[in-house]
Design an enzyme around this catalytic site. Structure first.
Site, PDB file in Angstrom:
ATOM      1  NE  ARG A   1      -0.792  12.143  10.013  1.00 23.67           N
ATOM      2  CZ  ARG A   1      -0.983  11.078  10.654  1.00 23.67           C
ATOM      3  NH1 ARG A   1      -0.704  11.147  11.968  1.00 23.67           N
ATOM      4  NH2 ARG A   1      -1.317  10.024  10.113  1.00 23.67           N
TER       5      ARG A   1
ATOM      6  CG  LEU B   1      -1.812  -1.137   1.360  1.00 24.99           C
ATOM      7  CD1 LEU B   1      -2.585  -1.036   2.629  1.00 24.99           C
ATOM      8  CD2 LEU B   1      -2.653  -1.623   0.022  1.00 24.99           C
TER       9      LEU B   1
END
Length: 464
Positions: free
Chosen positions: A16, A9
């Site tokens: 962030r 993934l």
């Protein structure tokens, strides 16, 4: 052995990180974190690796290369949605699929292998990789029945006070029976606050179908750390650096001060080499046996032979042979090839040049775009004048030649075998072998020059 597949993934944006560089491409010990993950998956002999890409897709493909497959998640609608993008490649296949996040660079092939083995031994349809966290805040909790089987996984925000006391957390790495995975994904909905399709929802679906859900707890929480910001990036860098250094020391390398030594993930070092403090070894560098590297030395994508010493110097994209001495304060720039028993001393720069065995440039010299033969001595201040303002030109110094101090070799030029160039010469024409070349103004001594000047000055003063 069951056929193995892997889904990585790597589609999230990573806001962030506050970076223009896509999150999974941030390096850890010199290698993008997603590359660490793929390299470890490769070691468990996955027959097919599918990487789910989204933001920075082309950069990720360029980094990982063409040996793996890619699917694009155009909208980031959750981890379940991400895995669903791999259905065309994997959905009809029999076997075991491991799903790993691309931002977990510390996970090892040994842990993946243990997870897969536990999954297959338990004949499970889903197996979670779990860990014990000292501070589990923010992690999903793994709740078990009295017999140790998995009861459910509850997200931190949804857990009650009692459930939040549980320290076993879901790491986000899973093993699935491949066909079960893609059938269950079709039943996952997005009825949640985020409006996303979550991969952990597959666990509840499989459990409700009375299939086995297992969990393998790794003893190493550190391996499961995901990088979401620069603080976490720094932490995994620290852990990876310590792991790499420890592995080299276990394999016979002496590292004087591991805290002040930085070694890239792909660097190779031979036995009985000593690494001194302040040393950086990066890229695909290969260091031979019985070398001394450092202190305060950087070796980048270079090959260093056996019994060679490099101190207070930089070697970049070059080769250095056996029993050579580099430094202090030398700079070996890219595309240089230095032979055996070479001496490149203080404040010597070598660029895109070859030096044959036994040749020396001990101090204060520039060797650029040159072919230096064997047993050549380049005296202090020797310069290959390689640049005419527009083009670079080649200097050749053949075997056994001696170049005197403060000599300029104006390229293109050749100094023949066993020739001598007198100190202070500027050589613009070829020097034949065995010849002595002197290219400087003839010395003239003017006797009593100082006293004559002083007398003139005195006479001038009396007239005034």
């Amino acid at each position: 052995m069951t056929t193995r597949y892997a889904v990585v993934l790597a589609a999230g944006q990573g806001t962030r990180m506050k970076s223009r560089l896509y999150k999974v491409l941030h390096p850890v010990c010199g290698k993008p974190m997603v590359q660490h993950v793929v390299d470890q998956i490769t070691r468990v002999n996955a027959d097919k690796i599918v990487t789910v890409i989204g933001h920075g897709a082309e950069d990720v493909k360029s980094t990982l290369g063409q040996k793996i497959d890619y699917v694009l998640q155009e909208e980031q609608l959750g981890t379940g949605h991400a895995v669903m993008q791999a259905e065309e490649q994997l959905g009809r296949l029999e076997g075991t699929t491991i799903v790993v996040c691309g931002d977990t660079p510390l996970i090892t092939s040994e842990t993946m292998e243990a997870l897969i083995k536990h999954h297959e031994d338990e004949n499970a349809k889903v197996t979670l990789l779990t860990a014990h966290a000292q501070d589990p805040a923010g992690y999903g909790r793994v709740l078990r029945n009295e017999d140790g089987t998995v009861s459910k996984v509850v997200e931190h925000k949804d857990a009650n006070d009692e459930e939040r006391l549980v320290n076993e957390i879901n790491t986000g790495t899973y093993c699935f029976d491949n066909k079960t995975l893609f059938k269950a994904l079709k039943r996952v909905n997005n009825n949640n606050v985020q409006g996303e399709y979550y991969l952990p929802d597959v666990i509840e679906i499989v459990k409700n179908d009375s299939e086995t859900v297992a969990a393998y707890r790794t003893p190493s929480f550190e391996e499961t750390i995901g990088v979401n910001d620069r603080v976490a990036l720094s932490e995994v860098e620290r852990i990876m650096k310590a792991r790499i250094n420890a592995n080299h020391m276990k394999n016979g390398v002496t590292i004087i001060d591991p805290m002040q030594t930085y070694i890239g993930a792909d660097v190779q070092i031979g036995q009985d080499t000593v690494i001194k403090p302040g040393t950086l070894l990066t890229g695909t560098s290969v260091i031979g046996e019985d070398c001394v590297i450092g202190p305060n030395t950087e070796v980048i994508d270079s090959t260093i032979g056996n019994h060679t010493s490099i101190r207070q110097s930089i070697v970049s994209e070059s080769d250095v042979g056996n029993q050579s001495v580099i430094g202090p304060f030398a700079h070996i720039r890219p595309h240089s090839q230095l032979g055996n028993e070479i001496k490149v001393g203080n404040f010597v720069e070598v660029k895109k040049s070859k030096m044959g065995d036994g040749s020396k440039a001990s101090h204060l010299s520039y060797i650029g775009d040159a072919e230096i033969g064997k047993d050549v001595n380049l005296g202090c201040g020797s310069i290959t004048v390689n640049y005419d303002g527009k083009n670079k030109h080649l200097t050749k110094v053949e075997d056994g030649a001696f170049i005197g101090c403060n000599s300029n070799l104006v390229a293109p030029v050749t100094v023949g075998k066993n020739a001598y160039v007198a100190a202070g010469s500027t050589i613009t024409d070829n020097v034949p072998g065995e010849a002595l070349s002197i290219a400087r103004a003839r010395q003239t001594n003017k006797e009593n020059y100082i006293s004559q000047i002083q007398e003139k000055q005195n006479n001038h003063g009396r007239k005034e």
